[in-house]
Design an enzyme around this catalytic site. Structure first.
Site: not given
Length: 460
Positions: A319-320, A358, A362, A389, A419
């Site tokens: 797990p992270g 993030r 995605y 920008c 992340y």
């Protein structure tokens, strides 16, 4: 099917009016305990974490600022250890790693996954036991492999034929016998965004089960006396909300274990099903129960091994996000509030895609709240954007904020512990933000904010 099971990462088109959030939250001041750090609360209107007022944090350490709830992080480590008491839990360092986090992981008794020499250096710098470290990576350099071999990391996950050959050479060179696992691409189409799905055949990780490459990798490792093959590894992706994909992966890995036993007379003692367990980011998202996940995985492995007439291997999970993700929030200061022709209000903050790419990468989604005070103002459809920008520089594409929001207010974005800092960059030469740990009413810097001198260092 909840939004948690199928993230909205596919929606890259402009949001049309009918696609806007249909309803504002009933209470713009409320903190859903499923989304915020476990010690979060509002006191006199202001958000506190670990007993520390966010206004004090911003005043002392600046913004943007990543705030880590140490007790939340540690308690989730303990939850995993208790749930997988008969196996091994290795924290996935890629989610977020620094020296202090490595100490927390070490003190809570977890192992650690690293996938570069830099991550390995972080771990070793605090005395992390090398036998509790696993080295990952689809393109480990010869230098990285050599350091892993010489250091004596507990496991090296082989990802290619070339790597197996390099490992054999380095093991002979240094007179050691490293423990090796084969990363197997099991052909599972995980229900997640394309960029974080890692078990289908057409991608860079692992050795394909369907093509026979994984079985050939086993043969090559077993042919090298200097390498000790101890198990198989699989990772089906990230932000996974159920165990269906893990069941398919476990069944296919068990088939390979049985093939190895029949062909080589070897019974491998370990099985690593990777990580990827998701977390909730929005109201209504599922919040997986780690204990139930552990029970389900344990039952899955027991059943597939019984069917294949194999002894039960020792199970490892990685797990992270599900340890660090909800432990972290990001504090921003509002700079401008701009109404755009009645469509929505653009709220610009002092960070953006440099500290959280993030959303642009995605389509990640988040929950945010006005943090420095409470407000009874009407809800205002907003887009929380950064200062870079790029028109795609969004922290949250659509959310409701109080209509009396003003420059200088602090916004807290939940669920940014995984992340965000790991993927941070210096676009437009913005310094990477500091990371502060809070616990018991105290705050301390665990990663310093970059300075202009840091940005210029190395330039000639």
């Amino acid at each position: 099917m909840s939004r948690f099971a199928h993230p909205a990462g596919d929606r890259h088109a402009e949001v049309l009016p009918e696609e806007r959030p249909p309803h504002a939250p009933a209470d713009l001041n409320a903190l859903n305990p499923a989304l915020w750090p476990r010690t979060s609360e509002r006191i006199d209107g202001t958000i506190t974490i670990g007993g520390v007022d966010v206004r004090d944090l911003a005043a002392k350490y600046g913004s943007p600022l990543l705030v880590m709830d140490e007790e939340d992080f540690r308690s989730r480590c303990r939850d995993y250890r208790a749930s997988f008491h008969d196996g091994d839990v290795h924290y996935a360092g890629k989610a977020f790693l620094c020296r202090e986090v490595a100490r927390w992981i070490m003190q809570e008794g977890l192992g650690l996954d690293v996938c570069s020499a830099g991550e390995l250096a972080v771990a070793l710098s605090v005395g992390f036991p090398p036998e509790r470290i696993t080295m990952h990576g689809n393109n480990k350099s010869a230098a990285e492999l050599e350091r892993a071999v010489v250091t004596g990391v507990g496991h090296i996950v082989a990802d290619s034929f070339e790597e197996i050959a390099r490992l054999g050479y380095l093991a002979d060179k240094h007179g050691v016998r490293p423990k090796v696992m084969i990363r197997v691409t099991v052909g599972v189409e995980a229900h997640t965004h394309e960029f974080i799905a890692t078990a289908h055949d057409d991608q860079k990780f692992g050795l394909s089960l369907n093509s026979g490459a994984a079985a050939e990798a086993v043969r090559r490792v077993l042919a090298l006396p200097s390498l000790e093959l101890v198990g198989l590894h699989s990772h089906i992706g990230s932000q996974i909300s159920d165990t269906a994909g893990f069941e398919v992966a476990a069944r296919r890995l068990a088939g390979l274990l049985a093939q190895i036993k029949d062909e080589h007379g070897v019974v491998l003692p370990e099985l690593d099903l990777g990580g990827g367990y998701g977390i909730p980011y929005l109201d209504g998202d599922d919040a997986p129960d780690i204990k139930l996940i552990a029970e389900s995985l344990r039952e899955i492995v027991a059943n597939v091994c019984a069917s294949a007439r194999l002894p039960l291997p020792r199970l490892t999970v990685e797990p992270g996000r599900s340890i660090t993700g909800l432990a972290g929030i990001t504090l921003y200061e509002v700079g401008t509030v701009k109404d755009v022709e009645g469509l929505r209000t653009y709220v610009s903050v002092d960070g953006g895609m440099s500290d959280n790419i993030r959303t642009a990468l995605y389509g990640a989604e988040y929950t945010a709240r006005l943090a420095s005070r409470s407000s009874e103002a009407a809800p205002m459809l907003s887009r929380l954007v950064g200062k870079h920008c790029e028109s795609g520089d969004m922290v949250i594409r659509d959310l409701y904020l109080p209509a009396d929001l003003a420059p200088g207010d602090l916004i807290a974005v939940a669920g940014t512990g995984a992340y965000c800092r790991s993927l941070a960059n210096n676009y437009n030469y913005l310094p990477k933000p500091a990371v502060v740990a809070v616990s018991g009413g105290q705050a301390r810097v665990i990663v310093q904010r970059e300075t202009e001198e840091d940005l210029l260092r190395g330039q000639l």
